[in-house]
Design a protein around this motif. Sequence first.
Motif, PDB file in Angstrom:
ATOM      1  N   GLY A  55       4.310  -6.663  -5.330  1.00  0.00           N
ATOM      2  CA  GLY A  55       5.077  -5.554  -5.898  1.00  0.00           C
ATOM      3  C   GLY A  55       4.306  -4.822  -6.974  1.00  0.00           C
ATOM      4  O   GLY A  55       3.196  -5.202  -7.346  1.00  0.00           O
ATOM      5  N   ASP A  56       4.922  -3.782  -7.482  1.00  0.00           N
ATOM      6  CA  ASP A  56       4.260  -2.957  -8.495  1.00  0.00           C
ATOM      7  C   ASP A  56       4.109  -3.689  -9.821  1.00  0.00           C
ATOM      8  O   ASP A  56       3.268  -3.335 -10.645  1.00  0.00           O
ATOM      9  N   PHE A  57       4.937  -4.732 -10.050  1.00  0.00           N
ATOM     10  CA  PHE A  57       4.972  -5.336 -11.383  1.00  0.00           C
ATOM     11  C   PHE A  57       4.640  -6.828 -11.411  1.00  0.00           C
ATOM     12  O   PHE A  57       4.615  -7.434 -12.480  1.00  0.00           O
TER      13      PHE A  57
ATOM     14  N   MET B 261      -1.265  -3.321  -3.329  1.00  0.00           N
ATOM     15  CA  MET B 261      -0.192  -2.548  -2.698  1.00  0.00           C
ATOM     16  C   MET B 261      -0.754  -1.488  -1.750  1.00  0.00           C
ATOM     17  O   MET B 261      -0.088  -1.059  -0.821  1.00  0.00           O
TER      18      MET B 261
ATOM     19  N   ASN C 288       2.904  -5.408  -0.487  1.00  0.00           N
ATOM     20  CA  ASN C 288       2.533  -4.514   0.614  1.00  0.00           C
ATOM     21  C   ASN C 288       3.220  -4.867   1.944  1.00  0.00           C
ATOM     22  O   ASN C 288       2.968  -5.915   2.530  1.00  0.00           O
TER      23      ASN C 288
ATOM     24  N   HIS D  66      11.893  -4.930  -2.566  1.00  0.00           N
ATOM     25  CA  HIS D  66      11.403  -3.572  -2.840  1.00  0.00           C
ATOM     26  C   HIS D  66      10.216  -3.641  -3.806  1.00  0.00           C
ATOM     27  O   HIS D  66      10.304  -4.268  -4.864  1.00  0.00           O
ATOM     28  N   GLY D  67       9.128  -2.973  -3.429  1.00  0.00           N
ATOM     29  CA  GLY D  67       7.902  -3.032  -4.238  1.00  0.00           C
ATOM     30  C   GLY D  67       8.082  -2.479  -5.640  1.00  0.00           C
ATOM     31  O   GLY D  67       7.457  -2.945  -6.592  1.00  0.00           O
ATOM     32  N   GLY D  68       8.958  -1.469  -5.778  1.00  0.00           N
ATOM     33  CA  GLY D  68       9.156  -0.855  -7.086  1.00  0.00           C
ATOM     34  C   GLY D  68      10.435  -1.308  -7.759  1.00  0.00           C
ATOM     35  O   GLY D  68      10.844  -0.742  -8.769  1.00  0.00           O
TER      36      GLY D  68
END
Lengths: 370, 370
Positions: free
Chosen positions: A14-16, A71, A108, A304-306
């Motif tokens: 994920g993004d975080f 990602m 991803n 969810h990645g974000g």
Amino acid sequence: MEKPVRIALDAMGGDFGPSVVVPGAAMFLERCSHTRFLMFGDREKIAPFLRAHPRLAEATEVRHTSVAVGMADKPSQALRATRRSSSMWMAIEAVRDGAADCAVSAGNTGALMAMSKVCLRSMAQIDRPALAALWPTLRGRSIVLDVGATIGADAQHYVDLAIMGAAMARSLLDVERPTVGLLNVGVEEVKGIEEVKAASRLLQAIDSPLLDYRGFVEGDDIGRGTVDVVVTEGFTGNIALKTAEGTAKQIRAYLKHSLSANWKNKLGALLAREAFEDLKAKLSPRDANGGVFLGLDGVVIKAHGGGDANAFSGAIEIGCYMVRHGLLQKIGDMMSLANEHAAALEGLAETAPAAEAQEAVTNAPPPDAA
Amino acid sequence: MEKPVRIALDAMGGDFGPSVVVPGAAMFLERCSHTRFLMFGDREKIAPFLRAHPRLAEATEVRHTSVAVGMADKPSQALRATRRSSSMWMAIEAVRDGAADCAVSAGNTGALMAMSKVCLRSMAQIDRPALAALWPTLRGRSIVLDVGATIGADAQHYVDLAIMGAAMARSLLDVERPTVGLLNVGVEEVKGIEEVKAASRLLQAIDSPLLDYRGFVEGDDIGRGTVDVVVTEGFTGNIALKTAEGTAKQIRAYLKHSLSANWKNKLGALLAREAFEDLKAKLSPRDANGGVFLGLDGVVIKAHGGGDANAFSGAIEIGCYMVRHGLLQKIGDMMSLANEHAAALEGLAETAPAAEAQEAVTNAPPPDAA
């Protein structure tokens, strides 16, 4: 007491990364204390977040790897370069090896799918896996699949999707005989592409006690919640999902703009703040939930990645539900039942296209040259 | 002074017939007094509405027919039964015969398409017509096509759609070199279905001075307004359009519910009423506008079947714009220009699929059996 569900987490996804994964797991543990976690990723990066959640730390075993899938990495490259070594791969592998009951990653999507396929393989009788989304509707929640795992479908693949989606609905939505619709451009039998029409005849023929096929549905039926399970192939499904997300974002932006246009609107927005928070929670099809890979010999959830910690805890919850309610067993049972009709169905599939009514317009009289 | 635009109206089309069509025409006439109408339908039913709009009555010639196409009629049946005699057919025929510059109908979409195809025929060089939607975006408006005229597409049809969409954008959005994107499941070149990938290579090769091809776009790019023209085939486009409409309806319903949940929310909603009216006007991709049939030898506009007089006047406005800005001429010019590249393009189209990189996942190493 039931055995605890053991969940493998890709802590670096994920993004975080761990800043969302760890508090997300902690939130879930508060709701469901009877859970064990296997967390894969960089021990140094995970540790500070885990220290903030001592109860989670007790329920968690961290397995170190410094390799993470980016990602933006191409799935094939991620697979070649980080197979066996990445936190994503190791989480999936834990499911394969029986060390965990399901894997959750916010990483991803393409890489997660590629690794899941290679590591877990497909269930018997299912050729190609699918990615299923939980879609908020006016009636509650529906399952929409495939939202991007596999591009294109023949009639039999649509039937597989219907069966897998119905099994997921039985596991997750607590309905014994889920209603199923095939996504099409109209509800009339003559409309749409051949494969979808052939699939419709196959689903009518199955007439399963575990699946209530309701015929064609259209794009606006998804949000309406007309059926529990909406079946389409991955190209159209992915575009429908992202179009809905785009529309939701667009409306949020319009609202924000309109509500700050003058003092009356601003004051109104302030007073009705709860309503907007409520709306925000309901708006995005993916934000609060996870996509589920179906058709694999193991449960893998795409968060969810974000998304934030709350969203990640929601994805864990879905995985947990799937495990407790025996998703894989339900898919297997339904496939077996469907296969009892196999001979009849194959006969139908072969004769169907020839007997098919042509699309209305092509049946029209020739152009008037007078 | 320019010649007045002559508009043929199907007065009986849509859910409300002349009760919407007549006031809609009157609204348009106020904005654009230099217009003449040919109104087809039941004289008795039209007359009372026309009496309420004396200026419109002066600008209008009513041609009587008692035959109307029903909103639920099958297109092939409507064509067989009401060809030549229905208000819908007669409006289209007026365009073919040069009595009107464009036709507007809020009637049955399938029947309108079938009749338009049969009556007007395709433009030279275009095999299959398309239905284009004007889609409100965060940047203004974009054109999305095909939203349901033709199911499925080969690479060349995608190129035709791009050219027709760009011609419409030049007529309607006042951009000299519209940006064009192909709707796909990812922006990477390896993703998607073969036909879309082949179309992308063709569009890159055209490199037209009248069309700025920007590559692939995803579902959420539509609402974002990433490009002026979004190209897809009719199955996916129709589902994307209806999914967006469904999402918008769903959000309206959520908002309505949340805003009436308690007195604070109710008061807030009352104060911010303007903001919600503003939102309502922006929400639906089709409500305020018309779909445009492209690729036919004549301009036919589909107004929303359930729209009000304001929506119908918007559809007339689009038709008027198309006529004034020479849509057909622009499509023809752009097709000719594109055909200058024909030899090179055909070479590309033939060699393209073989040279194509495979989808990432299928390139993956074989499953690990260890």
